[in-house]
Design a protein around this motif. Structure first.
Motif, PDB file in Angstrom:
ATOM      1  N   LYS A  45       0.752  -1.239  -0.107  1.00  0.00           N
ATOM      2  CA  LYS A  45      -0.123  -0.094  -0.109  1.00  0.00           C
ATOM      3  C   LYS A  45       0.966   1.203   0.058  1.00  0.00           C
TER       4      LYS A  45
ATOM      5  N   GLU B 167      -7.737  14.557   4.039  1.00  0.00           N
ATOM      6  CA  GLU B 167      -8.123  13.129   3.791  1.00  0.00           C
ATOM      7  C   GLU B 167      -9.496  12.584   4.345  1.00  0.00           C
TER       8      GLU B 167
ATOM      9  N   GLY C 232     -12.044  10.088   5.223  1.00  0.00           N
ATOM     10  CA  GLY C 232     -12.120   8.634   5.815  1.00  0.00           C
ATOM     11  C   GLY C 232     -10.818   8.311   5.962  1.00  0.00           C
TER      12      GLY C 232
ATOM     13  N   ASP D  58     -12.751  11.261   9.767  1.00  0.00           N
ATOM     14  CA  ASP D  58     -13.492  10.069   9.919  1.00  0.00           C
ATOM     15  C   ASP D  58     -14.599   9.988  10.793  1.00  0.00           C
TER      16      ASP D  58
ATOM     17  N   VAL E  22      -8.983   7.552   0.062  1.00  0.00           N
ATOM     18  CA  VAL E  22      -8.370   6.157  -0.015  1.00  0.00           C
ATOM     19  C   VAL E  22      -9.002   5.141   0.780  1.00  0.00           C
TER      20      VAL E  22
HETATM   21  C1  LIG Z   1     -10.641   0.951   4.657  1.00  0.00           C
HETATM   22  S1  LIG Z   1     -10.599   2.401   5.901  1.00  0.00           S
HETATM   23  C2  LIG Z   1      -9.463   3.334   5.074  1.00  0.00           C
HETATM   24  C3  LIG Z   1      -8.629   4.265   5.802  1.00  0.00           C
HETATM   25  C4  LIG Z   1      -7.375   4.973   5.529  1.00  0.00           C
HETATM   26  N1  LIG Z   1      -7.798   5.991   4.503  1.00  0.00           N
HETATM   27  C5  LIG Z   1      -6.351   4.169   4.768  1.00  0.00           C
HETATM   28  O1  LIG Z   1      -6.194   3.924   3.695  1.00  0.00           O
HETATM   29  O2  LIG Z   1      -5.407   3.325   5.634  1.00  0.00           O
HETATM   30  C6  LIG Z   1     -12.178   3.545   5.437  1.00  0.00           C
HETATM   31  C7  LIG Z   1     -12.378   4.521   6.485  1.00  0.00           C
HETATM   32  O3  LIG Z   1     -13.356   5.194   5.943  1.00  0.00           O
HETATM   33  C8  LIG Z   1     -14.342   5.677   7.100  1.00  0.00           C
HETATM   34  N2  LIG Z   1     -15.596   6.053   6.707  1.00  0.00           N
HETATM   35  C9  LIG Z   1     -16.478   5.286   5.942  1.00  0.00           C
HETATM   36  N3  LIG Z   1     -17.465   5.787   5.448  1.00  0.00           N
HETATM   37  C10 LIG Z   1     -17.472   7.165   6.109  1.00  0.00           C
HETATM   38  C11 LIG Z   1     -18.282   8.221   6.197  1.00  0.00           C
HETATM   39  N4  LIG Z   1     -19.653   8.362   5.911  1.00  0.00           N
HETATM   40  N5  LIG Z   1     -17.801   9.380   7.341  1.00  0.00           N
HETATM   41  C12 LIG Z   1     -16.568   9.477   7.711  1.00  0.00           C
HETATM   42  N6  LIG Z   1     -15.911   8.466   7.445  1.00  0.00           N
HETATM   43  C13 LIG Z   1     -16.230   7.226   7.026  1.00  0.00           C
HETATM   44  C14 LIG Z   1     -14.474   4.379   8.197  1.00  0.00           C
HETATM   45  O4  LIG Z   1     -14.404   4.697   9.146  1.00  0.00           O
HETATM   46  C15 LIG Z   1     -12.925   3.816   8.034  1.00  0.00           C
HETATM   47  O5  LIG Z   1     -12.055   4.429   9.049  1.00  0.00           O
END
Ligand SMILES: C[S@@+](CC[C@H](N)C(=O)[O-])C[C@H]1O[C@@H](n2cnc3c(N)ncnc32)[C@H](O)[C@@H]1O
Length: 268
Positions: free
Chosen positions: A8, A26, A28, A51, A91
């Motif tokens: 990654k 960023e 999420g 987030d 991401v």
């Molecule tokens: C798979 S993780 C990716 C985290 C980070 N971007 C990475 O690549 O390591 C997806 C993240 O998006 C957040 N997320 C999903 N839907 C969301 C929303 N509607 N509002 C805020 N955060 C959200 C989740 O809580 C989670 O922490």
């Protein structure tokens, strides 16, 4: 750092070179894997990590990244003034928005990103890539994996999994096959239950590009990334995969050009 994280990080290098420093958000951010890369690379920028999960944000705080501001909010609701940021990133967050809130909210997330970016600001997207539909076969090599598949077909919520039983496995659409492959190894029951609510393979390359263009972005880069080789090899002890699935991820670099309507060109 495990192999997945190393891979990654290597992929992120291809995206980070497109970041416009200054003010970065960023959407999420999870526990801050990407924020850490950005913070090291752009020590003079102000970086916001947004987030909905307070647990994830606590992990961000524990990383003690000097130029990172964590904010708990829904990325499909706008909280920033117009033209605040030089760069925005999604991401691995859009497939969760699609899974829990639906396609229109993915569009909203792009619209919000467009609104909060300055003119010529950059939106970077990395997420899973849905393969073109085709019928494929999975050979399930043991009883445990057969039971797991039946649970998947029964419990997967985002769409109905249609399959035909074969001698030693199942025949099904490739998107459902790769969905099962990406989830069957969930480390805990809690993790499995969460995965049953989420689809990874929701948008093909054209779908991402369409939403980007409809929400006012110009496509600077659109690149497909291969499947994770080591992961694929691990799986083969349980599942024999009888088809080619070359691409698993997409990276997009999009630019907010208010005056221009045409595309800069995209590379497959
Ligand atoms: C798979 S993780 C990716 C985290 C980070 N971007 C990475 O690549 O390591 C997806 C993240 O998006 C957040 N997320 C999903 N839907 C969301 C929303 N509607 N509002 C805020 N955060 C959200 C989740 O809580 C989670 O922490």
């Amino acid at each position: 750092m495990n192999k997945r994280q190393e891979e990654k990080k290597a992929w992120l290098r291809g995206l980070v070179k497109h970041v416009e420093p200054g003010k970065i958000v960023e959407f999420g951010c999870g526990s801050g894997f990407v924020l850490e890369v950005l913070s090291n690379q752009f020590p003079d920028s102000i970086i916001v990590g947004m987030d909905k999960s307070i647990e994830r944000l606590k992990e961000v705080i524990s990383k003690n990244l000097k130029n990172v501001i964590p904010i708990q909010a829904d990325i499909t609701e706008n909280i920033f003034p117009k033209a605040t940021f030089d760069t925005a990133l999604f991401v691995g967050s859009l497939h969760e928005v699609f899974s829990y809130l639906g396609e229109e909210k993915v569009r909203d997330a792009f619209r919000i990103a467009h609104g909060v970016l300055k003119d010529n600001g950059v939106l970077i997207v990395q997420d899973f890539l849905k393969p073109s539909p085709k019928s494929v076969e999975l050979i399930l090599k043991n009883e445990e994996i057969k039971r797991r598949f039946l649970r998947f077909a029964d419990e997967f919520r985002p769409r109905k999994v249609r399959y035909q039983e074969r001698n030693h496995g199942v025949k099904l659409d490739i998107a459902d096959a790769v969905e099962f492959i990406s989830k069957y190894h969930s480390p805990s029951e809690e993790d499995w239950k969460q995965e049953m609510n989420e689809t990874h393979f929701f948008f093909a390359q054209g779908d991402y590009q369409k939403v980007a263009q409809q929400t006012g972005f110009v496509i600077k880069k659109s690149k497909r990334l291969p499947k994770d080789q080591y992961w694929w090899e691990e799986i083969e002890k349980d599942i024999q995969i009888t088809f080619e699935s070359e691409y698993r991820w997409i990276q997009l670099v999009l630019v907010k050009r208010v005056a221009e309507a045409s595309c800069l060109g995209s590379k497959p």
